[in-house]
Design a protein around this motif. Structure first.
Motif, PDB file in Angstrom:
ATOM      1  N   ILE A  53      24.339  31.078  55.687  1.00 54.67           N
ATOM      2  CA  ILE A  53      25.517  31.616  56.380  1.00 54.67           C
ATOM      3  C   ILE A  53      25.104  32.039  57.780  1.00 54.67           C
ATOM      4  CG2 ILE A  53      26.648  32.419  54.267  1.00 54.67           C
ATOM      5  CD1 ILE A  53      25.797  35.265  55.042  1.00 54.67           C
ATOM      6  N   ASN A  54      26.052  31.976  58.689  1.00 58.74           N
ATOM      7  CA  ASN A  54      25.891  32.470  60.063  1.00 58.74           C
ATOM      8  C   ASN A  54      27.145  33.257  60.400  1.00 58.74           C
ATOM      9  OD1 ASN A  54      23.377  30.942  61.399  1.00 58.74           O
ATOM     10  ND2 ASN A  54      24.427  29.521  60.034  1.00 58.74           N
ATOM     11  N   LYS A  55      26.979  34.552  60.616  1.00 54.45           N
ATOM     12  CA  LYS A  55      28.131  35.403  60.882  1.00 54.45           C
ATOM     13  C   LYS A  55      27.814  36.405  61.987  1.00 54.45           C
ATOM     14  CE  LYS A  55      30.310  35.061  56.347  1.00 54.45           C
ATOM     15  NZ  LYS A  55      30.990  35.795  55.247  1.00 54.45           N
ATOM     16  N   VAL A  56      28.874  37.017  62.503  1.00 52.42           N
ATOM     17  CA  VAL A  56      28.735  38.056  63.528  1.00 52.42           C
ATOM     18  C   VAL A  56      29.297  39.348  62.959  1.00 52.42           C
ATOM     19  CG1 VAL A  56      29.338  38.794  65.858  1.00 52.42           C
ATOM     20  CG2 VAL A  56      28.918  36.368  65.385  1.00 52.42           C
ATOM     21  N   SER A  57      28.504  40.410  62.984  1.00 52.32           N
ATOM     22  CA  SER A  57      28.931  41.680  62.408  1.00 52.32           C
ATOM     23  C   SER A  57      29.867  42.425  63.352  1.00 52.32           C
ATOM     24  CB  SER A  57      27.711  42.544  62.093  1.00 52.32           C
ATOM     25  OG  SER A  57      27.130  43.040  63.288  1.00 52.32           O
ATOM     26  N   ARG A  58      30.393  43.537  62.867  1.00 59.35           N
ATOM     27  CA  ARG A  58      31.304  44.373  63.651  1.00 59.35           C
ATOM     28  C   ARG A  58      30.656  44.823  64.968  1.00 59.35           C
ATOM     29  NH1 ARG A  58      35.521  47.964  62.543  1.00 59.35           N
ATOM     30  NH2 ARG A  58      35.450  47.402  60.334  1.00 59.35           N
ATOM     31  N   GLU A  59      29.350  45.074  64.919  1.00 64.54           N
ATOM     32  CA  GLU A  59      28.645  45.563  66.112  1.00 64.54           C
ATOM     33  C   GLU A  59      28.051  44.439  66.952  1.00 64.54           C
ATOM     34  OE1 GLU A  59      26.762  49.752  65.046  1.00 64.54           O
ATOM     35  OE2 GLU A  59      26.166  48.194  63.639  1.00 64.54           O
ATOM     36  N   ALA A  97      18.905  39.521  61.802  1.00 64.24           N
ATOM     37  CA  ALA A  97      20.050  40.194  62.421  1.00 64.24           C
ATOM     38  C   ALA A  97      19.630  40.552  63.846  1.00 64.24           C
ATOM     39  CB  ALA A  97      20.453  41.431  61.629  1.00 64.24           C
ATOM     40  N   THR A  98      20.117  39.805  64.820  1.00 64.56           N
ATOM     41  CA  THR A  98      19.690  39.973  66.210  1.00 64.56           C
ATOM     42  C   THR A  98      20.883  40.290  67.106  1.00 64.56           C
ATOM     43  OG1 THR A  98      19.908  37.582  66.587  1.00 64.56           O
ATOM     44  CG2 THR A  98      17.750  38.399  65.915  1.00 64.56           C
ATOM     45  N   GLY A  99      20.580  40.907  68.258  1.00 63.37           N
ATOM     46  CA  GLY A  99      21.639  41.325  69.162  1.00 63.37           C
ATOM     47  C   GLY A  99      22.194  42.658  68.705  1.00 63.37           C
ATOM     48  N   GLY A 100      23.488  42.860  68.863  1.00 62.89           N
ATOM     49  CA  GLY A 100      24.109  44.090  68.387  1.00 62.89           C
ATOM     50  C   GLY A 100      24.138  45.168  69.448  1.00 62.89           C
ATOM     51  N   SER A 101      25.130  46.030  69.338  1.00 60.87           N
ATOM     52  CA  SER A 101      25.331  47.078  70.333  1.00 60.87           C
ATOM     53  C   SER A 101      24.660  48.388  69.974  1.00 60.87           C
ATOM     54  CB  SER A 101      26.837  47.314  70.523  1.00 60.87           C
ATOM     55  OG  SER A 101      27.442  47.680  69.287  1.00 60.87           O
ATOM     56  N   SER A 102      24.137  48.501  68.744  1.00 60.09           N
ATOM     57  CA  SER A 102      23.512  49.747  68.298  1.00 60.09           C
ATOM     58  C   SER A 102      22.262  49.422  67.502  1.00 60.09           C
ATOM     59  CB  SER A 102      24.501  50.545  67.438  1.00 60.09           C
ATOM     60  OG  SER A 102      23.927  51.756  66.999  1.00 60.09           O
ATOM     61  N   PRO A 103      21.183  50.170  67.684  1.00 61.96           N
ATOM     62  CA  PRO A 103      19.930  49.864  66.965  1.00 61.96           C
ATOM     63  C   PRO A 103      20.094  49.984  65.453  1.00 61.96           C
ATOM     64  CG  PRO A 103      19.550  51.410  68.759  1.00 61.96           C
ATOM     65  CD  PRO A 103      21.024  51.305  68.605  1.00 61.96           C
ATOM     66  N   ILE A 104      19.380  49.122  64.727  1.00 58.73           N
ATOM     67  CA  ILE A 104      19.373  49.184  63.261  1.00 58.73           C
ATOM     68  C   ILE A 104      18.489  50.351  62.823  1.00 58.73           C
ATOM     69  CG2 ILE A 104      18.644  48.000  61.158  1.00 58.73           C
ATOM     70  CD1 ILE A 104      19.391  45.375  62.459  1.00 58.73           C
ATOM     71  N   THR A 105      19.037  51.213  61.997  1.00 50.92           N
ATOM     72  CA  THR A 105      18.300  52.387  61.529  1.00 50.92           C
ATOM     73  C   THR A 105      17.762  52.219  60.103  1.00 50.92           C
ATOM     74  OG1 THR A 105      20.368  53.395  60.765  1.00 50.92           O
ATOM     75  CG2 THR A 105      19.633  53.930  63.013  1.00 50.92           C
ATOM     76  N   ASP A 106      18.336  51.307  59.350  1.00 50.06           N
ATOM     77  CA  ASP A 106      17.904  51.117  57.968  1.00 50.06           C
ATOM     78  C   ASP A 106      18.298  49.707  57.541  1.00 50.06           C
ATOM     79  OD1 ASP A 106      16.876  51.776  55.414  1.00 50.06           O
ATOM     80  OD2 ASP A 106      18.919  52.120  54.691  1.00 50.06           O
ATOM     81  N   SER A 218      26.722  53.692  63.625  1.00 51.91           N
ATOM     82  CA  SER A 218      28.174  53.557  63.607  1.00 51.91           C
ATOM     83  C   SER A 218      28.713  52.602  62.549  1.00 51.91           C
ATOM     84  CB  SER A 218      28.676  53.086  64.983  1.00 51.91           C
ATOM     85  OG  SER A 218      28.053  51.864  65.350  1.00 51.91           O
ATOM     86  N   ALA A 219      27.840  51.897  61.831  1.00 48.99           N
ATOM     87  CA  ALA A 219      28.345  50.937  60.842  1.00 48.99           C
ATOM     88  C   ALA A 219      27.319  50.682  59.746  1.00 48.99           C
ATOM     89  CB  ALA A 219      28.726  49.617  61.519  1.00 48.99           C
ATOM     90  N   HIS A 220      27.843  50.291  58.596  1.00 50.80           N
ATOM     91  CA  HIS A 220      27.022  49.929  57.432  1.00 50.80           C
ATOM     92  C   HIS A 220      27.491  48.544  56.990  1.00 50.80           C
ATOM     93  CE1 HIS A 220      24.556  50.804  53.841  1.00 50.80           C
ATOM     94  NE2 HIS A 220      25.490  50.151  53.168  1.00 50.80           N
ATOM     95  N   THR A 221      26.607  47.546  57.019  1.00 54.83           N
ATOM     96  CA  THR A 221      27.012  46.153  56.829  1.00 54.83           C
ATOM     97  C   THR A 221      26.216  45.510  55.702  1.00 54.83           C
ATOM     98  OG1 THR A 221      27.438  46.031  59.210  1.00 54.83           O
ATOM     99  CG2 THR A 221      27.383  43.960  58.004  1.00 54.83           C
ATOM    100  N   GLN A 222      26.904  44.682  54.892  1.00 51.17           N
ATOM    101  CA  GLN A 222      26.246  43.985  53.798  1.00 51.17           C
ATOM    102  C   GLN A 222      26.721  42.532  53.745  1.00 51.17           C
ATOM    103  OE1 GLN A 222      25.663  46.243  50.022  1.00 51.17           O
ATOM    104  NE2 GLN A 222      27.175  47.654  50.874  1.00 51.17           N
ATOM    105  N   TYR A 223      25.768  41.637  53.417  1.00 48.95           N
ATOM    106  CA  TYR A 223      26.076  40.224  53.265  1.00 48.95           C
ATOM    107  C   TYR A 223      25.359  39.701  52.021  1.00 48.95           C
ATOM    108  CZ  TYR A 223      27.750  40.317  58.103  1.00 48.95           C
ATOM    109  OH  TYR A 223      28.427  40.606  59.259  1.00 48.95           O
ATOM    110  N   ALA A 224      25.865  38.588  51.495  1.00 41.21           N
ATOM    111  CA  ALA A 224      25.248  37.971  50.318  1.00 41.21           C
ATOM    112  C   ALA A 224      25.492  36.469  50.322  1.00 41.21           C
ATOM    113  CB  ALA A 224      25.802  38.579  49.032  1.00 41.21           C
ATOM    114  N   ILE A 225      24.518  35.713  49.829  1.00 39.68           N
ATOM    115  CA  ILE A 225      24.704  34.291  49.570  1.00 39.68           C
ATOM    116  C   ILE A 225      24.152  33.988  48.178  1.00 39.68           C
ATOM    117  CG2 ILE A 225      24.696  33.512  51.957  1.00 39.68           C
ATOM    118  CD1 ILE A 225      21.810  32.755  51.673  1.00 39.68           C
ATOM    119  N   PHE A 226      24.674  32.918  47.567  1.00 34.87           N
ATOM    120  CA  PHE A 226      24.322  32.584  46.198  1.00 34.87           C
ATOM    121  C   PHE A 226      23.964  31.103  46.095  1.00 34.87           C
ATOM    122  CE2 PHE A 226      27.243  36.131  46.149  1.00 34.87           C
ATOM    123  CZ  PHE A 226      26.662  37.012  45.244  1.00 34.87           C
ATOM    124  N   GLY A 227      22.982  30.819  45.222  1.00 36.84           N
ATOM    125  CA  GLY A 227      22.652  29.438  44.927  1.00 36.84           C
ATOM    126  C   GLY A 227      23.580  28.872  43.864  1.00 36.84           C
TER     127      GLY A 227
END
Length: 232
Positions: A53-59, A97-106, A218-227
């Motif tokens: 998958i290739n997606k763009v998050s809220r941030e 997960a690259t780019g983004g307007s806010s640093p990843i904290t976790d 400012s955000a909590h994001t989750q993604y998943a892919i399945f075989g």
């Protein structure tokens, strides 16, 4: 006396050649044993199609996830039990997960398998590594026991999960996990992982998954892919 001496010399030479040949044969046998392929090498590995998958998050993070290099090798049950199933698994999971307007904290990237047993799993399901890039791990399922999950350390140790399985229920079995590095990347590799399901009266079907979770201020994001699902 001369013919007798020659006869003794001839016998000594034959003994020497016998010892040399014995050493050569022993060395050849040792090499053959050391180079012997795994017991399941003669079985056919079934390649599974890669998923991505290739997606763009809220941030504004560019998120990429891939399940690749997956293959499933079904093998006859070692104990010849009619209600037991075995297979060997090879798989890789990659995320960024690259780019983004806010640093990843976790963050955490988790790879594992979903398992469905048509009827019942009463003796347990076990996962164990046979080498490769992750330590050995075990997933045990026992009816009547409390549900618990320990994914191991964030550095990528193999996971452990325990849950209750009822007929027709699908369970998630995490096998390994790690955090994204300072570049927002992570990879999990498994090579020749052994899967065994005991006491299942019907079909046993497995399906790989890759979960990615990351957080900022400012955000909590989750993604998943399945075989694709496959019976073992």
């Amino acid at each position: 006396m001369l013919p007798a001496v020659n006869h003794l010399k001839s016998r000594a030479m034959r003994g020497t050649w016998v010892r040399i040949c014995s050493v050569i044969m022993a060395a050849s046998t040792l090499c053959a044993v050391s180079e012997m392929p795994p017991a399941h090498a003669e079985l056919v590995a079934i390649p599974m199609p890669p998923k991505a998958i290739n997606k763009v998050s809220r941030e504004g993070y560019n998120v990429e996830m891939r399940l690749e290099r997956e293959s499933v090798t079904r093998t006859p049950n070692l104990a010849a039990a009619p209600n037991s199933h075995e297979a060997f698994i090879t798989i890789s999971g990659v995320a960024s997960a690259t780019g983004g307007s806010s640093p990843i904290t976790d963050s955490v990237l988790i790879i594992g398998y979903q398992l469905g047993c048509q009827n019942d799993v009463s003796a347990g399901l076990q996962f164990g590594g046979t080498g490769g890039s992750v330590p050995n791990g075990t997933v045990a399922i026992t009816p009547g026991s409390p549900t618990s999950t320990d994914l191991g350390n964030a550095g990528g140790g193999a996971g452990f999960g325990q849950t209750v399985v009822q007929p027709g229920v699908i369970v998630d079995l995490p096998l390994s996990n790690m955090t994204l590095n300072d570049k927002g990347q992570a990879a999990l590799d498994m090579d020749d992982l052994h899967i065994k399901a005991d006491a299942c009266g019907g079909d046993v079907t497995i399906r790989s998954y890759l979960y990615l979770r990351f957080s900022s201020q400012s955000a909590h994001t989750q993604y998943a892919i399945f075989g694709d699902p496959i019976k073992i």
